[in-house]
Design an enzyme around this catalytic site. Structure first.
Site, PDB file in Angstrom:
ATOM      1  N   SER A  34       0.823  -1.207   0.000  1.00 33.08           N
ATOM      2  CA  SER A  34       0.000   0.000   0.000  1.00 33.08           C
ATOM      3  C   SER A  34       0.856   1.256   0.000  1.00 33.08           C
ATOM      4  O   SER A  34       0.328   2.349  -0.171  1.00 33.08           O
ATOM      5  CB  SER A  34      -0.946  -0.004   1.198  1.00 33.08           C
ATOM      6  OG  SER A  34      -0.251  -0.278   2.374  1.00 33.08           O
ATOM      7  N   HIS A  48      -3.598  -3.312  -5.807  1.00 30.18           N
ATOM      8  CA  HIS A  48      -3.880  -2.764  -4.483  1.00 30.18           C
ATOM      9  C   HIS A  48      -5.354  -2.940  -4.147  1.00 30.18           C
ATOM     10  O   HIS A  48      -6.207  -2.150  -4.564  1.00 30.18           O
ATOM     11  CB  HIS A  48      -3.460  -1.289  -4.430  1.00 30.18           C
ATOM     12  CG  HIS A  48      -3.569  -0.708  -3.070  1.00 30.18           C
ATOM     13  ND1 HIS A  48      -4.137   0.512  -2.807  1.00 30.18           N
ATOM     14  CD2 HIS A  48      -3.195  -1.194  -1.855  1.00 30.18           C
ATOM     15  CE1 HIS A  48      -4.102   0.751  -1.507  1.00 30.18           C
ATOM     16  NE2 HIS A  48      -3.542  -0.263  -0.917  1.00 30.18           N
ATOM     17  N   GLU A  83      -6.735  -0.917  -7.277  1.00 30.51           N
ATOM     18  CA  GLU A  83      -5.827  -0.048  -8.029  1.00 30.51           C
ATOM     19  C   GLU A  83      -4.773  -0.920  -8.709  1.00 30.51           C
ATOM     20  O   GLU A  83      -4.129  -1.740  -8.052  1.00 30.51           O
ATOM     21  CB  GLU A  83      -5.154   0.954  -7.080  1.00 30.51           C
ATOM     22  CG  GLU A  83      -6.101   2.043  -6.599  1.00 30.51           C
ATOM     23  CD  GLU A  83      -5.455   3.009  -5.613  1.00 30.51           C
ATOM     24  OE1 GLU A  83      -5.720   4.212  -5.692  1.00 30.51           O
ATOM     25  OE2 GLU A  83      -4.687   2.560  -4.739  1.00 30.51           O
ATOM     26  N   ASN A  90      -5.844   6.430  -1.313  1.00 27.92           N
ATOM     27  CA  ASN A  90      -5.360   6.822   0.019  1.00 27.92           C
ATOM     28  C   ASN A  90      -4.787   8.232   0.013  1.00 27.92           C
ATOM     29  O   ASN A  90      -4.894   8.972   0.988  1.00 27.92           O
ATOM     30  CB  ASN A  90      -4.293   5.841   0.520  1.00 27.92           C
ATOM     31  CG  ASN A  90      -4.917   4.526   0.947  1.00 27.92           C
ATOM     32  OD1 ASN A  90      -6.122   4.451   1.159  1.00 27.92           O
ATOM     33  ND2 ASN A  90      -4.114   3.481   1.053  1.00 27.92           N
TER      34      ASN A  90
END
Ligand code: NAI
Length: 674
Positions: free
Chosen positions: A416, A437, A449, A487
Site C-alpha cells: 500500500s 492494491h 488499483e 489513500n
C-alpha cells in the site's frame, strides 16, 4: 417465419404458438432501446393478426434474456415532457402485452433486469432457467424507479412488502428465490425450458391468489402506516433530498394503488421528473464510469485460472478466499499452519454468508488450498504477494518467487505504500511486477488499483486489469506514487477531521457533516474502522514524501494503544458489539464550515493527483473515489462536483481557507488549468 425486424425474430410453430426472440442488433446483450420497443409494437400487430394460441418472449443471446433499458438513451432525456411521452409509449406496449388475446409467457435465462423484468411482468406467466437466471428491478441504483408499469404490476403480483423490497433495494435474485416469492411460475433446467414454456400455453396452470393479509396491506386504511414504516427504513440509508427515487416510489403506491390506470400515468410522470434531475443524471454517469473501468479489464484470450497468494493475513487471506469464490484455483501460502487454518476458517465464514447453500460452499472451499511451502508457485498464472509492509522482506520474497514461476506468470504486490520500482529492483525482469492494491474488506470494496511503476510492461498492466475484471472487481490504473490515488486523496480529508477534533469540534458533528454531504460514513468512524495505526502509517508515509504534518491527536491515540474499533477504542469507545458510545451531551449540529474544510482538502488533493498524472483523467479519478471511498455517488464524483459548483467559486473558497488556516489549504496549481 418472418425476419423483417432488425432486433426481433418471430416464428410460429405447428401448435400455433408464436416465439418472439429478442436479438438486439450490434450488441452482445439485449437491452430495450426505443427502436426495440417500436419494433416490438409492430411484432405484436403481426402476432395479433395470426390468431395464435400463445406467445412466448425469449432471447437469442447467450448472455441472457434482457439486461434492462438502454441507459445511453437516458442521458439524452433532458426535458421532463418528452421523457414522459417516451415512457408512456413504452407503457402502452407493455399494456398491449397484458391485453393480448392469447396466453403470454416470458421464457427467461440469464439476466432479466429492469425493463426486461417489466416486460415479463406484463406476461401471464414467467418460466426461468434454474441456474443462471438473475432477476431484479435495479432502477433505484440509477436514481429512478420502474417506469414501464413495473411498480404497479410487481405490487399486484407479489404484494407490497415483497415488491417494495425488490424495488427499494434494487437487488437481484436468483430463480430459486424468484420462484419462492412468486415472481416466476417455474424454475427448470435449461433442457426443459422450452418444453415448460410450451406446456404452460397448452395447459395454463392455475395461479394461487395472494394471501388475504398481503392484499389487505394495499387497503387505504393500512397503507399510511406501512408507507411510514417503509419511508423510515429508506431514510436510514438515504436522504430524500439526495436520493428522491425510493421516496417517490413509496408515495406513488400510497396515493394511487387503488387506481392502476392513474398509477401508471403517475409512474410515468414521476420517472420523467426523476430521470431529468441531477441525482439520476449523476448516477447514470457513475454507471458509465463503472462500465469504463470494466472495459479496461477486457483482454481477449487471457483467462488466468491458477492463483497463488503469499501472506495469509488480513489482506492475503481475504484475497485468496475471494479469488476462489470467483472460480479460480487458489493456493495460499503463509509461514505457519495456524495462519493458514485461520485463512480457511475466515473463507468458510465468507462463503456461508455469500453462497448460502452447502454445495457451492464446498466447491469454493475445494478450490482454496493451504500451501505451506509454496508448491503452487510453479503452476500459478498469477502470484499475489501480501506479506508485511517491509521492503527487504518483499524483495527477498520476489527474488525467490521469480526463480520458481514460469515466464508468463503475472507477478503482483498488494503493497500500500512501497514504490513499485524499489520492490522491482530485486527482480531480473522488473517489468513483470505490477501492483494489485485491494482495499479492506476485500469482499466489500469493489475497486482495485492497478499500480504501475516506470518499468512495468504495458502488457502486464493489461493482464492485471483483465485478471481484476475476471474476479469481479473494478480495475483502476494508477501510477506508483505515494498513497497511489485513493489513500492519497482520502488522507488529507481524514487528517482535517482529526484537526477539527483537536480544535474541539464534537466527533459526532464532524461525522454528521460528512454524512450530510453524502459520504457513506463519517471520517472519524472511518478512521476508527480502518484502524488508527494503519491511518497513521499512511499519513506518515505521505507526509514524508509530500510534506504536511500528522496531527498530534492521532499519534497520541496510537501510542496509547487506541487503534480504533479493533482495540475497543479509537476516537470513539466501542462496546462489545462494536457499537460506538457517542457522547450524547455533545452537539451534533452541522456547521457548514466543517463540511467545507473536509471537502476542500479532498478536492484539492484530487487536483494534485491530476497535475502529477497519478491517474489518466478526471473521469477516472471520479470513478476511483466513488468506488474506493464511496464519495457521494449522487454528486457524480469529486471533479464533477467541482465543475457543478463552479471552478472559480471553489478556487476562491479554498484560497480564503488558506488565508485562515495556512498552507495545507494552498490551492493546487491544477485549479488554474481547468
Ligand atoms: P498482516 O500482518 O495481516 O499479514 C501478513 C501475513 O504475511 C502474516 O500472516 C504473515 O505470517 C505473512 N508473511 C510474512 N512474511 C511471509 C513470508 N515470507 N512468506 C509467507 N507469509 C509471510 O498484513 P496485511 O494487513 O494483510 O497487509 C499485507 C499487505 O497488504 C501489506 O503490504 C499492506 O501494506 C497491504 N495492504 C493492507 C491493507 C490493510 O488494510 N490491512 C489494505 C491494502 C493493502
Amino acid at each position: 417465419m418472418t425476419n423483417k425486424y432488425k432486433n426481433w425474430q418471430l416464428d410460429i410453430d405447428e401448435d400455433k404458438i408464436a416465439w418472439l426472440q429478442l436479438d438486439k442488433a450490434d450488441s452482445a446483450t439485449n437491452i430495450i432501446s426505443h427502436e426495440v420497443m417500436d419494433e416490438l409494437n409492430d411484432a405484436l400487430d403481426e402476432v395479433g393478426g395470426a390468431h395464435v394460441r400463445g406467445l412466448v418472449f425469449c432471447s437469442k443471446k447467450k448472455s441472457g434474456f434482457i439486461y434492462g433499458a438502454d441507459v445511453e438513451e437516458f442521458t439524452k432525456l433532458t426535458d421532463p415532457n418528452s421523457a414522459f411521452e417516451l415512457i408512456r409509449r413504452g407503457q402502452a406496449v407493455m399494456d398491449r402485452i397484458e391485453m393480448m388475446g392469447c396466453t403470454t409467457v416470458a421464457m427467461i435465462h440469464g439476466f432479466c433486469l429492469g425493463g426486461g423484468l417489466e416486460l415479463s411482468l406484463a406476461c401471464d406467466y414467467r418460466v426461468a432457467e434454474a441456474d443462471s437466471s438473475k432477476l431484479g428491478l435495479p432502477e433505484v441504483k440509477l436514481g429512478i424507479h420502474p417506469g414501464f408499469g413495473g411498480s404497479v404490476r410487481s405490487i399486484q403480483l407479489l404484494g407490497v412488502p415483497t415488491a417494495m423490497d425488490l424495488m427499494l433495494t434494487g437487488r437481484t435474485i436468483d430463480a430459486r428465490r424468484a420462484k419462492k416469492i412468486g415472481l416466476i411460475n417455474f424454475a427448470v433446467p435449461m433442457r426443459q425450458l422450452k418444453r415448460t414454456a410450451k406446456g404452460v400455453i397448452l395447459n395454463p396452470p392455475r395461479v394461487k391468489p395472494l394471501p388475504l393479509w398481503t392484499r389487505l396491506l394495499n387497503n387505504k386504511w393500512a397503507r399510511p402506516l406501512l408507507a411510514k414504516y417503509l419511508w423510515r427504513n429508506v431514510e436510514k440509508k438515504a436522504s430524500q433530498e439526495q436520493y428522491p427515487a425510493p421516496f417517490a416510489l413509496i408515495d406513488l403506491w400510497l396515493k394511487f394503488i387503488d387506481e392502476p390506470t392513474d398509477m401508471l400515468r403517475e409512474e410515468a410522470l414521476s420517472v420523467a421528473r426523476l430521470i431529468t434531475g441531477d441525482t439520476a443524471q449523476n448516477l447514470i454517469r457513475v454507471f458509465f464510469l463503472q462500465e469504463r473501468m470494466k472495459s479496461s479489464g477486457k483482454l481477449e484470450g487471457y483467462k488466468p485460472r491458477r492463483v497463488h497468494v503469499i501472506g495469509g493475513g488480513v489482506m492475503g487471506g481475504d484475497i485468496a478466499a475471494w479469488c476462489a469464490m470467483q472460480g479460480c484455483q487458489v493456493t495460499v501460502q503463509d509461514r505457519s499452519h495456524e495462519s493458514l487454518a485461520r485463512v480457511m476458517k475466515r473463507a468458510h465464514k465468507l462463503y456461508k454468508k455469500k453462497l448460502k447453500r452447502p454445495r457451492p460452499i464446498q466447491a469454493a472451499m475445494d478450490r482454496l488450498m493451504p500451501d505451506l511451502h509454496g508448491d503452487g508457485l510453479s503452476r500459478a498464472d498469477v502470484v499475489i504477494e501480501a506479506i508485511f509492509e517491509d521492503l527487504e522482506a518483499k524483495q527477498a520474497l520476489f527474488r525467490d518467487v521469480e526463480s520458481r514461476v514460469s515466464a508468463d506468470t503475472l507477478l503482483c504486490t498488494n503493497t500500500s505504500s512501497i514504490p513499485l520500482e524499489e520492490i522491482g529492483e530485486a527482480l531480473k525482469e522488473p517489468g513483470r511486477l505490477v501492483g494489485l492494491h485491494f482495499f479492506n474488506p476485500v469482499a466489500m470494496m469493489q475497486l482495485v488499483e492497478i499500480v504501475h511503476g516506470d518499468k512495468t510492461d504495458d502488457e502486464v498492466i493489461q493482464k492485471a486489469s483483465a485478471f481484476t475484471h475476471q474476479i469481479k472487481r473494478l480495475p483502476l490504473q494508477v501510477k506508483s506514487s505515494p498513497g497511489f490515488l485513493v489513500n492519497r486523496i482520502l488522507m488529507p480529508y481524514l487528517m482535517e477531521a482529526v484537526v477539527l477534533a483537536e480544535e474541539g469540534v464534537p466527533l459526532k458533528a464532524i461525522d454528521k457533516a460528512a454524512l450530510k454531504f453524502g459520504m457513506p460514513m463519517g471520517p472519524i468512524t472511518l478512521a476508527d474502522t480502518v484502524g488508527l495505526d494503519i491511518c497513521m502509517h499512511v499519513a506518515e508515509n505521505l507526509s514524508q514524501h509530500l510534506g504536511g504534518e500528522v496531527p498530534r491527536r492521532l499519534q497520541e491515540l496510537v501510542k496509547a494503544g487506541h487503534l480504533g474499533k479493533k482495540s475497543g477504542q479509537g476516537f470513539y469507545k466501542y462496546d462489545k458489539k462494536g457499537k460506538p458510545q457517542v457522547d450524547s451531551t455533545a452537539s451534533s449540529k452541522v456547521d457548514d464550515s466543517v463540511t467545507e474544510r473536509l471537502v476542500m482538502r479532498y478536492v484539492n488533493e484530487a487536483m494534485a493527483c491530476l497535475r502529477e498524472g497519478v491517474i489518466e483523467d478526471p473521469d477516472l479519478l471520479d470513478a476511483g473515489m466513488i468506488f474506493g471511498t464511496g464519495f457521494a455517488p449522487f454528486r457524480g464524483g469529486p471533479m464533477h462536483y467541482v465543475h457543478e459548483q463552479g471552478v472559480v467559486a471553489m478556487r476562491d473558497q479554498i484560497a480564503a481557507l488558506e488565508k485562515q488556516f495556512g498552507e495545507r489549504f494552498e490551492p493546487d496549481a491544477y485549479w488554474a488549468s481547468i
